[in-house]
Design a protein around this motif. Structure first.
Motif, PDB file in Angstrom:
ATOM      1  N   PHE A  80       0.843  -1.193   0.000  1.00  0.00           N
ATOM      2  CA  PHE A  80       0.000   0.000   0.000  1.00  0.00           C
ATOM      3  C   PHE A  80       0.882   1.248   0.000  1.00  0.00           C
ATOM      4  O   PHE A  80       0.458   2.330   0.384  1.00  0.00           O
ATOM      5  N   GLY A  81       2.146   1.094  -0.419  1.00  0.00           N
ATOM      6  CA  GLY A  81       3.112   2.176  -0.303  1.00  0.00           C
ATOM      7  C   GLY A  81       2.848   3.329  -1.256  1.00  0.00           C
ATOM      8  O   GLY A  81       2.279   3.164  -2.341  1.00  0.00           O
ATOM      9  N   ASP A  82       3.291   4.496  -0.838  1.00  0.00           N
ATOM     10  CA  ASP A  82       3.204   5.718  -1.626  1.00  0.00           C
ATOM     11  C   ASP A  82       4.284   5.651  -2.710  1.00  0.00           C
ATOM     12  O   ASP A  82       5.467   5.888  -2.458  1.00  0.00           O
ATOM     13  N   LEU A  90       6.358   0.467   4.329  1.00  0.00           N
ATOM     14  CA  LEU A  90       6.384   1.473   3.271  1.00  0.00           C
ATOM     15  C   LEU A  90       5.547   2.688   3.663  1.00  0.00           C
ATOM     16  O   LEU A  90       4.653   2.601   4.514  1.00  0.00           O
ATOM     17  N   PRO A  91       5.811   3.852   3.048  1.00  0.00           N
ATOM     18  CA  PRO A  91       5.106   5.083   3.437  1.00  0.00           C
ATOM     19  C   PRO A  91       3.620   5.027   3.082  1.00  0.00           C
ATOM     20  O   PRO A  91       3.243   4.517   2.024  1.00  0.00           O
ATOM     21  N   ASN A  92       2.814   5.553   3.962  1.00  0.00           N
ATOM     22  CA  ASN A  92       1.362   5.550   3.800  1.00  0.00           C
ATOM     23  C   ASN A  92       0.940   6.722   2.907  1.00  0.00           C
ATOM     24  O   ASN A  92       1.175   7.884   3.256  1.00  0.00           O
ATOM     25  N   PRO A  93       0.306   6.452   1.760  1.00  0.00           N
ATOM     26  CA  PRO A  93      -0.097   7.555   0.876  1.00  0.00           C
ATOM     27  C   PRO A  93      -1.146   8.462   1.510  1.00  0.00           C
ATOM     28  O   PRO A  93      -1.308   9.611   1.078  1.00  0.00           O
ATOM     29  N   ASN A  94      -1.838   7.975   2.526  1.00  0.00           N
ATOM     30  CA  ASN A  94      -2.820   8.813   3.223  1.00  0.00           C
ATOM     31  C   ASN A  94      -2.182   9.765   4.216  1.00  0.00           C
ATOM     32  O   ASN A  94      -2.848  10.660   4.736  1.00  0.00           O
ATOM     33  N   GLU A 134       4.084  11.806   7.123  1.00  0.00           N
ATOM     34  CA  GLU A 134       4.481  10.901   8.198  1.00  0.00           C
ATOM     35  C   GLU A 134       5.774  10.179   7.822  1.00  0.00           C
ATOM     36  O   GLU A 134       5.922   9.658   6.721  1.00  0.00           O
ATOM     37  N   LEU A 135       6.725  10.158   8.749  1.00  0.00           N
ATOM     38  CA  LEU A 135       7.984   9.436   8.557  1.00  0.00           C
ATOM     39  C   LEU A 135       8.145   8.474   9.726  1.00  0.00           C
ATOM     40  O   LEU A 135       8.674   8.812  10.776  1.00  0.00           O
TER      41      LEU A 135
END
Length: 592
Positions: free
Chosen positions: A198-200, A256-260, A264-265
């Motif tokens: 679900f990563g950005d 992985l980074p949340n696209p929502n 956020e890091l």
């Protein structure tokens, strides 16, 4: 020079079996020796890959020829110089980055665990045909192997390698994977994700581009024409293995980074980027700049070197530092990461018992086969090696008045050893350091490598505006530091929550846990006659007076034991780093 033709097919995904064929052209040898490596570069433990070979057959002119197995991984074929065809099946059911895996969802293989070497023809070019599995029309191919005969990127078909070592240095992913393509320094890069995620995508592309650009700028050039991050995403997982133009990674899909949450890091994402940074840096440092003992690799047996502090340690220094230098994290965040690294080194007695050169030499047994005593009796050449890299960086900057840094050492190593293929020895590092410092630091350097002493970085950090302080752990089961002066209970045992209770994973020397008789793998079920879980144990010990004896009920195997546990105030085992002088900090932050 003739070409050895390999082919591989996913012959039975449900049984986790690949079939490999090798067509060997006519040659000048009456016998041929076929062998599979015992280990692979970057993972220093005998793996005995040949144990996964299920069947083996050899023929000439469609007639079986004589062969015999001479040891656990070697077959001797009587060929009389004729062309020979070899076919064998491989069992592939290892989700790690090292071996091979196949089911009806994906396939993966490292050549070192899959392709037999023809010893007498090892320098001949190799072709590889990757055959598309029946009924899996959506599957693609991801590999750093060069394509030939019209095979397009991601396609099944024909690939080529300069020789056997090249063939096994390019892992292959098969399946319906996701790919993020990006270019850095005019070099195409491919971030491959096997498994749902679900990563950005845009953020991943941007952040990895910054990291890759940083490393290319540091060394002055990219040593490859394309690069692949082959990533297997699982519910839980972590690991990486370097190759010359690719890496194989294992991570959690939610690292992985949340696209929502575009700003956020998370710690998990920073860890994933650090892993990518680490393995990418290895494309220069260990894949090309390497110890003389690894030139060339002998993959049939253990090969000892005392230099892994430079190859894993230096890489571990740059993996996190580069997150800051590439503008992905703030400097304060980097100091937090560095503090945790220092704490991992300082927390156990192993650092004062084993030198990093000994740790490197014994990696085959003591590091890669760690026992429950590891934290107390050995030191990691990764973490302590990274502190030696820090010491070198700050020392070089100090003696050169900011003219040079560890960056210059890495560039020199690249020019003198990476590009030339000449292996390093310890003296090479010492000579480069002395040259950059314009003075002789040999004695201090050698002591750091060959004695079990702490790396003296406190004063060096002070000169670049960083305050170094020893503090207690913030809480039980944590390596985080906390300067707060209030009472903190100390157990000296680390544990994992399980359905049965708290499973002990580490017992520190000279701790309340050790004095009480707790051992690794004990299951703590109750403390002070109250059921123990991670939350309740912290709350309970926060309310227990210092030095009070309390009951600790455990299961050791299936035996119930009652131990007497004395809780004391936490000693200062953690490290806290803070900026004390913003102006001086620039002397370290500056890229030279």
């Amino acid at each position: 020079m003739t070409t050895i033709a390999y082919s591989i097919s996913a012959s039975n995904p449900n049984a986790h079996q690949f079939t490999v064929t090798i067509d060997i052209p006519a040659h000048q040898h009456s016998e041929l020796t076929l062998s599979l490596p015992s280990w692979l570069p970057g993972s220093y433990m005998i793996r005995d890959f040949a144990k996964n070979i299920i069947t083996f057959n050899a023929s000439a002119h469609q007639q079986q020829i004589e062969f015999r197995k001479t040891d656990k991984q070697t077959w001797l074929l009587t060929t009389n110089g004729e062309a020979v065809s070899v076919e064998y099946d491989i069992y592939a059911f290892d989700l790690s980055v090292r071996t091979a895996f196949l089911d009806n969802q994906r396939g993966f293989f490292n050549g070192s665990s899959t392709f037999l070497e023809v010893k007498e023809l090892a320098e001949h070019s190799c072709s590889l045909q990757i055959i598309k599995p029946e009924g899996l029309s959506n599957w693609k191919v991801a590999t750093g192997l060069p394509r030939e005969n019209g095979t397009d990127i991601y396609q099944f078909g024909d690939y080529i390698a300069d020789n056997y070592q090249h063939l096994i240095d390019c892992p292959v992913e098969l399946g319906d994977f996701d790919v993020i393509e990006f270019s850095v320094a005019n070099v195409p890069h491919y971030l491959v994700f096997a498994g749902r995620h679900f990563g950005d995508r845009e953020r991943l592309k941007n952040d990895l581009s910054k990291l890759c650009q940083h490393h290319i700028d540091l060394f002055g050039e990219a040593p490859f024409t394309e690069y692949w991050f082959i990533t297997n995403l699982l519910a839980e997982g972590f690991g990486g293995l370097e190759h010359k133009n690719s890496t194989v990674l294992v991570a959690s899909r939610f690292d992985l980074p949340n696209p929502n949450k575009p700003k956020e890091l998370t710690d998990n994402y920073k860890t994933f980027l650090s892993l990518c940074s680490h393995e990418y840096f290895h494309a220069w440092n260990v894949c090309r700049i390497k110890p003389e003992e690894f030139v060339p690799y002998d993959l049939s047996k253990e090969v000892h070197t005392e230099q892994l502090w430079a190859y894993e340690g230096f890489t571990s220094y740059y993996d996190d530092f580069s997150l800051f230098r590439a503008g992905i994290i703030e400097f304060k965040e980097y100091l937090t990461i560095l503090s945790k690294t220092m704490t991992r080194v300082y927390r156990g007695a192993g650092e004062l018992k084993q030198s990093v050169s000994e740790s490197s030499f014994d990696t085959w047994t003591k590091f890669y086969k760690q026992g429950p005593d590891a934290v107390n009796n050995i030191v990691s050449y990764y973490t302590k090696g990274s502190l030696i890299a820090l010491w070198l960086d700050l020392t070089i900057r100090q003696y050169s008045n900011g003219k040079f840094s560890l960056d210059n050492m890495m560039r020199t190593l690249w020019l003198n050893h990476g590009k030339t293929g000449v292996g390093t020895n310890e003296q090479h590092f010492i000579d480069i350091a002395n040259q950059l410092c314009s003075c002789d630091i040999s004695t201090q350097f050698i002591q750091l490598l060959h004695t079990a002493n702490r790396v003296p970085v406190k004063q060096l950090l002070a000169k670049v505006g960083i305050a170094f302080e020893h503090t207690p752990y913030k809480k039980l089961n944590s390596f985080e530091s906390d300067k707060n002066s209030e009472y903190k209970p100390y157990l000296g045992a680390f544990y994992q929550q399980t359905p049965a209770g708290l499973k002990v994973t580490i017992v520190e020397n000279n701790s309340p846990a050790e004095h009480a008789g707790l051992s690794v793998d004990d299951i703590i079920i109750a403390v002070d006659n109250l059921k123990a879980n991670e939350k309740s144990l912290q709350s309970l010990l926060n309310h227990i007076p210092e030095n009070k004896l309390i009951d600790c009920h455990i299961f050791r195997d299936d035996k119930l034991l009652n131990l007497q546990l004395k809780i004391v105030c936490a000693p200062k085992l953690a490290v806290q780093l803070d900026v004390a002088d913003d102006e001086l900090v620039n002397n370290w932050q500056t890229i030279i």
